[in-house]
Design a protein around this motif. Structure first.
Motif, PDB file in Angstrom:
ATOM      1  N   ASP A 180       6.929  12.222   0.440  1.00  0.00           N
ATOM      2  CA  ASP A 180       5.722  12.799  -0.178  1.00  0.00           C
ATOM      3  C   ASP A 180       4.728  11.727  -0.611  1.00  0.00           C
ATOM      4  N   GLY A 181       5.042  10.470  -0.338  1.00  0.00           N
ATOM      5  CA  GLY A 181       4.110   9.384  -0.659  1.00  0.00           C
ATOM      6  C   GLY A 181       4.437   8.649  -1.943  1.00  0.00           C
ATOM      7  N   THR A 182       5.419   9.116  -2.698  1.00  0.00           N
ATOM      8  CA  THR A 182       5.736   8.450  -3.967  1.00  0.00           C
ATOM      9  C   THR A 182       6.362   7.074  -3.701  1.00  0.00           C
ATOM     10  N   HIS A 233       2.105   2.821 -10.260  1.00  0.00           N
ATOM     11  CA  HIS A 233       3.393   2.800 -10.939  1.00  0.00           C
ATOM     12  C   HIS A 233       4.484   2.767  -9.874  1.00  0.00           C
ATOM     13  N   VAL A 234       5.286   1.729  -9.887  1.00  0.00           N
ATOM     14  CA  VAL A 234       6.429   1.637  -8.960  1.00  0.00           C
ATOM     15  C   VAL A 234       7.663   1.406  -9.828  1.00  0.00           C
ATOM     16  N   PRO A 235       8.658   2.309  -9.768  1.00  0.00           N
ATOM     17  CA  PRO A 235       9.770   2.213 -10.729  1.00  0.00           C
ATOM     18  C   PRO A 235      10.694   1.013 -10.504  1.00  0.00           C
ATOM     19  N   ALA A 250      -5.532   8.334   2.520  1.00  0.00           N
ATOM     20  CA  ALA A 250      -5.609   7.229   1.561  1.00  0.00           C
ATOM     21  C   ALA A 250      -5.712   7.756   0.135  1.00  0.00           C
ATOM     22  N   ILE A 251      -6.393   8.893  -0.022  1.00  0.00           N
ATOM     23  CA  ILE A 251      -6.560   9.478  -1.358  1.00  0.00           C
ATOM     24  C   ILE A 251      -5.239  10.081  -1.840  1.00  0.00           C
ATOM     25  N   GLU A 252      -4.600  10.872  -0.955  1.00  0.00           N
ATOM     26  CA  GLU A 252      -3.345  11.538  -1.358  1.00  0.00           C
ATOM     27  C   GLU A 252      -2.299  10.545  -1.863  1.00  0.00           C
ATOM     28  N   VAL A 253      -2.097   9.484  -1.078  1.00  0.00           N
ATOM     29  CA  VAL A 253      -1.028   8.558  -1.452  1.00  0.00           C
ATOM     30  C   VAL A 253      -1.369   7.836  -2.756  1.00  0.00           C
ATOM     31  N   ARG A 254      -2.649   7.590  -2.971  1.00  0.00           N
ATOM     32  CA  ARG A 254      -3.032   6.926  -4.222  1.00  0.00           C
ATOM     33  C   ARG A 254      -2.889   7.872  -5.411  1.00  0.00           C
ATOM     34  N   LYS A 255      -3.307   9.114  -5.196  1.00  0.00           N
ATOM     35  CA  LYS A 255      -3.183  10.098  -6.295  1.00  0.00           C
ATOM     36  C   LYS A 255      -1.742  10.200  -6.786  1.00  0.00           C
TER      37      LYS A 255
END
Lengths: 159, 749
Positions: B291-293, B328-330, B376-381
């Motif tokens: 999902d892009g997270t 944010h990257v865990p 590009a927008i979706e993955v950033r959101k």
């Protein structure tokens, strides 16, 4: 060393100077005449336009011509642009448009713009960019300089 | 927003009047009598043992007074902001091409330059190390006593291997960033004047006059109070004028000949021997869910600081802290090595590590989006930082993160607009974007106090004594607007006195996107003090209780409605020998309770500026030529102080980012020398800027800032290059991993 006597119009007044022949107009303006508005930036390669002055209505890099070449010419520097304490419309427009940051390129850019407007009083933005393309600025991104020239051109046409 | 006197307006810069008439005095323009000219003799090898310097022939030239070498330095032979490793003049070793070896002092610049050719420098060359990865290999020769690894920053958060194990997609790439120059138009210049009382007056074009003062004093082994440093008008700096080399050399020369010496670097010398932006190689590995997270990020960065440390370690810190961009990257594991080579020294330059990291992460984010079939927008959101998020440094992001969703929603509309525009015949169009996170301030545990002073003059006007220089960006105008607002006076009533270390308080270095913030906060405080003093004086003179008086817009108001102009009170106080003046210090806040303490000095940074930039390009697919047709910048400034000033910072920053993207590269030429002129080193011209340029300024107040304002100086540079690279990819499907994006490379790819 051999010297040269050169007579030219400097900001409307006749000026005679004696100089070694291998010196540039920029050297003479800055070092002999204390007219430091014309700047050196690129090191005398004619790449940056910071030393732009007007010679016989054309913008030229003062670092690229030898002093002997201005014999009999009309030379205008930034110091001669304001008249009776009144800023030239280009000078005022640069202030008002926010086109001045560090200001090092400003005298050259204003004089390049003046020469452009002499030739083309109604320039498009593309023509303004072309006319000033020899003048580097590292601070402003040029946006407000184009705006300033556009504003001044309009004012000068109406004057 | 409440009605203001001057905040948020476009005032006219007072310094601009002198700049448009040619009257502004940059250091090289200051008229002084009996000036000697210096010419610097520089090394013409990259690395070697310095065997001897023969000055005899040069010193016999008529008009030459002295040739100064390291042997003439009476005090500390080395200097440096963070590490004392930079020799004033070369001692024993040549570390880079163009390193200063000697100074010829003569009557004219022509004689000095001719005699400089006659100084015989004998060097036994050694094979140089010019690659930062090679420099840390086990068998690499040691360029400095402690080896070639200047600093290393390793940060871990979560478990990166577990993260990658859970990822649906993992991408790896190595990005290469070039050596680039600040290329301010005024090269480094200093004039030093020896005074018969044993003091020195030194004119500088510098971001840190008080550091210059200390470093000059140390080199000459004299007390700092004997050195008076005055700031000339500064012709641009962008970080590069945080180096005292030229002012120490001018001072040394003046000291030795007991006269006045002028040193002006040529453009070539500026390229060779003044700080640049660090070249870097950045390896990134990013793992994401379908999902892009983002779930895991691993990075290893080699940062080339060149011959000397300069601000290298601090640049390494900001590069590291911005490697994950605005996301944010865990699970994170970062390793940054700041390495000595024999390259030209790299130091502070606008963005300070963040342009390098952003090219890597913002390219990588688009690569992951493409791989997952997301926009590009979706993955950033999915991944942007939110208010209250904890960064991998342990810092909690404040309300400034609320600008990110806003910026993204603007960006979405703009991308849609750009994508509707048809390409010119023969060209292929594409649009791309990048986000940016830039820190403000010097980092925790680095002392950061900034002191400024104001004096209320008998005519009712206020003089500011700013302790930090305006390098051209407009600090003085911003400070005057804030002071005027705080004192309820018109902008015209406030002016600023030229900076002079003998008269001005120490405002610390002009750098780190924090001048509006630091100077503004100090002046708001100073203004409150000034108003209190005014009321105390009024109370004394009028013999009325203090609590019956108040201050309003340049007047003292009495409880019965009387109104006395402050000029009257100041004049009477002056007659009694009392000056109404105040001095205030603002210290950058790193509250103990919220600032993680387990990190190296200078880490972490706790306040951030965010933004986004969107580019539309047209590429000639055969020639690889990239035209940038549109650029839009979206930046949160907290609160606009000076509208045209903010716009100018953004426009200029984007131009610098555009140069980084397309042209700028101080590489080695075929003859083994560095690119060292504007003929080969291209900075953007009028014609390189897009015709369609737009600024969207967001104002999410920074609660600790003056009137809610924060920084804008640096944040404008980092997103431009990745936005352009992403646009190029979307146009022609070619992913460039190195800057600048040269037509040759794009056509080859």
């Amino acid at each position: 060393m051999k010297t040269l006597q050169v007579t030219f119009l400097l900001n409307g007044f006749e000026k005679t100077i004696v100089s070694a022949p291998n010196r540039t107009l920029l050297d003479v303006l800055r070092d002999d005449l204390n007219l430091t508005g014309a700047k050196d930036s690129c090191g005398g390669e004619g790449e940056c336009g910071a030393c732009t002055v007007i010679v016989d209505d054309k913008a030229i890099n003062a670092c690229m011509i030898l002093i002997g070449q201005v014999q009999g010419c009309a030379v205008e520097t930034i110091e001669g642009l304001a008249e009776n304490g009144q800023l030239h419309p280009l000078q005022r427009a640069f202030v008002e448009a926010g086109a001045v940051q560090c200001g090092y390129c400003t005298p050259g850019a204003i004089l390049a713009a003046k020469a452009l407007l002499l030739e083309n009083p109604h320039p498009s933005d593309v023509e303004i960019r072309d006319g000033l393309s020899g003048n580097l600025c590292r601070c402003t991104g040029y946006v407000k300089i184009v705006e300033a020239v556009r504003l001044a051109a309009a004012e000068m046409r109406h004057a | 927003m409440p009605e203001t006197i001057t905040i948020g307006k476009s005032e006219l810069r007072k310094d601009a009047w002198k700049k448009v008439t040619g009257a502004a005095r940059y250091v090289a323009d200051i008229p002084l009598r009996d000036v000697y000219y210096g010419a610097i003799v520089r090394s013409s090898v990259h690395y070697g043992h310095l065997k001897s310097i023969d000055t005899q022939t040069a010193e016999q030239v008529a008009g030459v007074h002295k040739v100064v070498t390291a042997a003439d330095v009476p005090g500390l032979p080395v200097f440096g902001a963070l590490v004392h490793d930079q020799p004033v003049l070369a001692v024993d070793t040549i570390h880079h091409w163009g390193q200063p070896v000697a100074i010829v002092i003569a009557d004219t610049k022509e004689i000095a330059a001719q005699a400089a050719q006659l100084v015989l420098v004998t060097v036994e060359p050694i094979l140089p190390i010019l690659d930062p990865v090679e420099a840390v290999e086990l068998n690499a020769s040691k360029l400095h006593a402690d080896g070639n690894l200047l600093a290393q920053f390793e940060i871990k958060d979560g478990d990166v291997e577990l993260g990658f194990a859970e990822a649906d997609v993992i991408l790896e790439e190595t990005f290469s960033l070039p050596l680039v120059s600040p290329a301010y138009l005024e090269t480094e210049t200093s004039v030093a004047q020896w005074n018969s009382d044993g003091s020195l007056t030194v004119w500088v074009s510098s971001q840190h006059p008080f550091v210059d003062q200390a470093e000059i004093a140390a080199a000459l082994d004299i007390p700092a109070e004997k050195v008076r440093v005055k700031s000339g008008v500064i012709g641009g700096a962008f970080g590069g004028k945080e180096d005292s080399s030229i002012s120490i050399m001018a001072s040394l020369a003046a000291w030795v000949v007991q006269g006045t010496v002028k040193l002006v670097n040529s453009r070539q010398e500026s390229f060779w021997a003044h700080p640049k932006r660090h070249p870097a190689k950045i390896y990134l590995k990013l793992g994401a869910k379908n999902d892009g997270t983002f779930i895991a990020l691993k990075a290893k960065a080699f940062v080339d600081t060149g011959a000397f440390a300069s601000y290298g370690p601090a640049v390494g810190i900001i590069l590291t802290e911005t490697l994950a961009g605005s996301y944010h990257v865990p699970n994170i594991e970062l390793d940054t090595l700041v390495v000595y080579t024999n390259g030209p020294l790299a130091g502070a330059m606008r963005g300070f590590g963040s342009p390098q990291s952003h090219f890597a992460i913002e390219s990588m984010v688009d690569m992951v989006a493409h791989q997952l079939g997301l926009s590009a927008i979706e993955v950033r959101k999915k991944n942007i930082l939110r208010e209250g998020d904890q960064l991998f440094t342990g810092v909690i992001v404040n309300q400034s993160a609320n600008s990110l969703p806003l910026a993204l929603s603007h960006a979405e509309n703009i991308l849609r607009e750009f994508e509707m525009i048809e390409a010119a015949p023969g060209k292929v169009a594409g649009s791309g974007m990048a986000l940016v996170m830039q820190s403000m301030g010097l980092g925790a545990k680095v002392p950061d106090d900034s002191t400024h002073q104001m004096i209320w003059m008998p005519d009712g006007k206020v003089d500011l004594y700013l302790g930090a220089p305006d390098m051209g960006q407009g600090l003085i105008m911003t400070a005057e607007q804030i002071a005027a607002e705080a004192l309820e006076l018109p902008f015209e009533s406030v002016s600023t006195v030229d900076l002079d270390t003998w008269n001005s308080p120490n405002g610390n270095v002009t750098c780190a996107s924090r001048m509006t913030y630091m100077v503004g906060n100090a002046l708001v405080d100073a203004a409150e003090q000034l108003k209190s003093q005014m009321l105390v004086q009024a109370s004394r003179m009028m013999n009325r209780p203090l609590d019956t008086l108040s201050y309003k817009s340049g007047n003292v108001i009495t409880s019965d409605g009387g109104k006395i102009p402050v000029s009257e009170i100041i004049s009477r106080a002056a007659d009694d020998g009392i000056e109404i003046q105040s001095k205030a210090t603002f210290s950058f806040p790193y509250p103990d309770e919220t600032t993680p303490q387990n990190l190296p000095i200078g880490m972490p940074h706790v306040l951030f500026c965010f933004g986004a930039q969107i580019a539309r390009v047209e590429v000639d697919p055969e020639l690889g030529k990239v035209d940038i047709t549109h650029l839009t910048a979206i930046h949160d400034v907290g609160r606009v102080i000076s509208r045209k000033g903010v716009e100018g910072q953004i426009e200029g920053g984007m131009a610098m980012g555009l140069g980084y993207a397309l042209f700028e590269n101080m590489n080695l030429k075929a003859n083994g020398q560095w690119v060292d002129s504007f003929t080969e080193y291209l900075i953007p011209t009028f014609n390189d800027m897009p015709l369609n340029f737009r600024n969207i300024i967001l104002e999410i107040p920074e609660e600790s800032g003056p009137y809610g304002a924060k920084g804008i100086g640096e944040v404008t540079v980092p997103p431009t290059a990745p936005a352009i690279a992403n646009a190029v990819y979307n146009a022609i499907g070619v992913r460039a991993t190195a800057l600048p994006l040269s037509p040759e490379d794009l056509a080859k790819l």
